[in-house]
Design an enzyme around this catalytic site. Structure first.
Site, PDB file in Angstrom:
ATOM      1  N   ARG A 197     -19.518  16.768 -17.427  1.00  0.00           N
ATOM      2  CA  ARG A 197     -19.665  16.126 -16.116  1.00  0.00           C
ATOM      3  C   ARG A 197     -21.070  16.457 -15.624  1.00  0.00           C
ATOM      4  NH1 ARG A 197     -18.072  18.694 -10.801  1.00  0.00           N
ATOM      5  NH2 ARG A 197     -18.574  17.107  -9.265  1.00  0.00           N
ATOM      6  N   ASN A 205     -12.080  20.032  -1.637  1.00  0.00           N
ATOM      7  CA  ASN A 205     -12.982  20.829  -0.801  1.00  0.00           C
ATOM      8  C   ASN A 205     -14.122  19.952  -0.323  1.00  0.00           C
ATOM      9  OD1 ASN A 205     -12.183  23.491  -0.320  1.00  0.00           O
ATOM     10  ND2 ASN A 205     -12.398  23.905  -2.514  1.00  0.00           N
ATOM     11  N   ARG A 264     -18.271  21.765   4.688  1.00  0.00           N
ATOM     12  CA  ARG A 264     -19.419  20.898   4.989  1.00  0.00           C
ATOM     13  C   ARG A 264     -19.130  20.081   6.246  1.00  0.00           C
ATOM     14  NH1 ARG A 264     -19.770  18.126  -0.775  1.00  0.00           N
ATOM     15  NH2 ARG A 264     -19.233  20.033  -1.846  1.00  0.00           N
ATOM     16  N   GLU A 273     -10.373  14.510 -13.581  1.00  0.00           N
ATOM     17  CA  GLU A 273     -11.752  14.250 -14.001  1.00  0.00           C
ATOM     18  C   GLU A 273     -11.979  14.603 -15.461  1.00  0.00           C
ATOM     19  OE1 GLU A 273     -12.916  16.489 -10.700  1.00  0.00           O
ATOM     20  OE2 GLU A 273     -14.191  14.921  -9.863  1.00  0.00           O
TER      21      GLU A 273
HETATM   22  P1  ADP Z   1     -12.365  20.869  -5.359  1.00  0.00           P
HETATM   23  O1  ADP Z   1     -12.895  19.900  -4.364  1.00  0.00           O
HETATM   24  O2  ADP Z   1     -13.028  22.216  -5.299  1.00  0.00           O
HETATM   25  O3  ADP Z   1     -12.185  20.311  -6.745  1.00  0.00           O
HETATM   26  P2  ADP Z   1      -9.509  20.528  -4.926  1.00  0.00           P
HETATM   27  O4  ADP Z   1      -9.549  19.052  -5.104  1.00  0.00           O
HETATM   28  O5  ADP Z   1      -8.650  21.313  -5.858  1.00  0.00           O
HETATM   29  O6  ADP Z   1     -10.908  21.227  -4.853  1.00  0.00           O
HETATM   30  O7  ADP Z   1      -8.997  20.792  -3.434  1.00  0.00           O
HETATM   31  C1  ADP Z   1      -8.878  22.089  -2.936  1.00  0.00           C
HETATM   32  C2  ADP Z   1      -8.362  21.999  -1.513  1.00  0.00           C
HETATM   33  O8  ADP Z   1      -7.101  21.321  -1.505  1.00  0.00           O
HETATM   34  C3  ADP Z   1      -8.071  23.344  -0.866  1.00  0.00           C
HETATM   35  O9  ADP Z   1      -9.220  23.922  -0.302  1.00  0.00           O
HETATM   36  C4  ADP Z   1      -7.068  22.964   0.197  1.00  0.00           C
HETATM   37  O10 ADP Z   1      -7.726  22.548   1.384  1.00  0.00           O
HETATM   38  C5  ADP Z   1      -6.345  21.770  -0.393  1.00  0.00           C
HETATM   39  N1  ADP Z   1      -4.988  22.099  -0.849  1.00  0.00           N
HETATM   40  C6  ADP Z   1      -4.605  22.534  -2.059  1.00  0.00           C
HETATM   41  N2  ADP Z   1      -3.282  22.729  -2.097  1.00  0.00           N
HETATM   42  C7  ADP Z   1      -2.798  22.391  -0.870  1.00  0.00           C
HETATM   43  C8  ADP Z   1      -1.512  22.383  -0.266  1.00  0.00           C
HETATM   44  N3  ADP Z   1      -0.422  22.729  -0.939  1.00  0.00           N
HETATM   45  N4  ADP Z   1      -1.420  21.967   1.029  1.00  0.00           N
HETATM   46  C9  ADP Z   1      -2.513  21.577   1.718  1.00  0.00           C
HETATM   47  N5  ADP Z   1      -3.749  21.602   1.195  1.00  0.00           N
HETATM   48  C10 ADP Z   1      -3.901  21.989  -0.073  1.00  0.00           C
END
Ligand code: ADP
Length: 399
Positions: free
Chosen positions: A96, A213, A243, A385
């Site tokens: 990636r 995130n 952010r 991804e």
């Molecule tokens: P990244 O953007 O780093 O790839 P992810 O797509 O895995 O991250 O998203 C991570 C975020 O998803 C966490 O910071 C949180 O806000 C949210 N998240 C993960 N599990 C849950 C859950 N069970 N309930 C609510 N929010 C969640």
């Protein structure tokens, strides 16, 4: 065909090994092996799991990236997590690459010219392109003859029309490459394809909401991306975990006048804002939910601003498309928060959109959660991804 995927972020290195037999399967398969390195100050933590259920956790001392990647690859053919007898069994490696600039509109084989181009884009992605190049370099050393493929997070957005891509500042800045690029393209594209497979047709007007995130939306007409919320950098658009997303640029001028320097502004907007900055409890929605449950008004405000930001940006994508047929939620928040999905959908009830509440609450994965009568379909799609990158390697090998 055995395909290794490397997905390097600023603080993590994720990797997967896939095996594709005769053709691409209809449903995303489980990888044979998955590894993750968390880079910390002076050390790194490696965790590995295999399809067979064996796992490993160990600390890598020293914390050098090349050493860490070397150790991670060794777990492919050594010890309990071994899935290969030799690294040479790998047929292709997909990477990636966060920024492909204006040049790369699709995945390409890595050549010295491609490496040079990725390096030349470092000023546009200083946290990501260098670590992506380290991954390419590490593989070139251990598997010099294996095909490497660069899959760009910007490529899917290369079709943005000029009206959506050009910023209203003097034209000379556009000529210098200051324009909207958009990010998360690998997953927006994956969601387009997955939802098309699940619906048996490509949606005419599709909005994909990648809410992790980092968070961004894409407006996709007949398969082509025509608008997106992230811009020249991944800071624009939606409010995110830490952010700010879009804020009045006049605030930056004000803070610069108050003596803020570049590093401080960068930290403020990328690391100390969003859910984290407003709530004071953290960037993770689960932390916000817990704080709300224990009565935090700031956490409640952070959630309300987050939901408002999501609704108004969906509104922008909706109008760019001139309507909506399918809405997709993906990423950690999009996949796991019924509340965020419900709130986004409530704002679209004027279109007749209706959720099936039981489906929305039932931990849906790759499923339609709209009610039977709703003219707009709503899907939850698990972000894959790594699998999307593996598929690109398979397609390029097949050409
Ligand atoms: P990244 O953007 O780093 O790839 P992810 O797509 O895995 O991250 O998203 C991570 C975020 O998803 C966490 O910071 C949180 O806000 C949210 N998240 C993960 N599990 C849950 C859950 N069970 N309930 C609510 N929010 C969640």
């Amino acid at each position: 065909m055995k395909i290794l995927v490397l997905n390097a972020g600023s603080s993590t290195q994720k990797s997967c090994l896939y095996e594709i037999l005769n053709a691409l399967p209809d449903t995303p398969p489980k990888p044979l092996w998955e590894a993750k390195i968390d880079w910390m100050q002076d050390a790194a933590m490696l965790s590995v799991t295999t399809q067979q259920g064996t796992s490993l956790e160990e600390q890598i001392l020293g914390g050098e990236r090349q050493e860490g990647i070397g150790r991670m690859l060794a777990t492919l053919y050594q010890g309990e997590t071994q899935v290969l007898s030799d690294l040479q069994e790998i047929d292709a490696v997909g990477h990636r690459i966060v920024h492909g600039g204006e040049k790369y509109r699709e995945a390409v084989r890595v050549t010295p010219e491609v490496v040079e181009a990725i390096a030349s884009l470092i000023p546009l992605a200083p946290e990501h392109n260098p670590v992506n190049l380290e991954g390419i370099d590490a593989i070139s050393k251990v598997l010099p003859d294996v095909m490497q493929v660069a899959v760009f997070d910007t490529a899917f957005h290369a079709t943005l029309p000029p009206a959506a891509a050009v910023y209203p500042i003097p034209y000379s800045f556009y000529e210098q490459g200051i324009r909207r690029y958009g990010f998360h393209g690998i997953n927006h594209q994956y969601c387009r394809d997955r939802v098309a497979a699940l619906q048996n047709r490509l949606p005419h007007r599709l909005i994909t909401c990648h809410l992790g995130n980092g968070a961004s939306l894409a407006a996709i007409r007949d398969g082509t991306c025509i608008d997106t919320t992230m811009g020249f950098t991944p800071l624009e658009g939606l409010m995110m975990g830490s952010r700010s997303g879009s804020i009045d640029p006049g605030i930056l001028i004000h803070l610069l006048r108050q003596g803020y320097d570049v590093e401080r502004l960068n930290r403020l907007l990328n690391k100390e804002s969003g859910l984290k900055g407003l709530s004071g409890v953290g960037n993770d929605l689960r932390q916000i939910n817990r704080a709300i449950a224990s009565g935090s008004d700031r956490a409640q405000l952070a959630l309300e601003v987050y939901l408002h930001s999501l609704q108004r940006h969906i509104g922008a994508m909706l109008v760019s498309l001139g309507g909506l047929d399918t809405l997709v939620f993906t990423g950690g928040v999009g996949e796991n928060s019924p509340l965020v999905r419900r709130s986004a959908c409530q704002a679209l009830e004027f279109l007749g959109l209706q959720l099936n509440e039981a489906e929305n609450e039932a931990r849906p994965i790759d499923r339609d959660i709209a009610s039977a009568e709703s003219p707009v379909r709503v899907f939850v799609i698990r972000a894959r991804e790594d699998w999307a990158i593996a598929q690109e390697c398979w397609k390029i090998n097949d050409e």
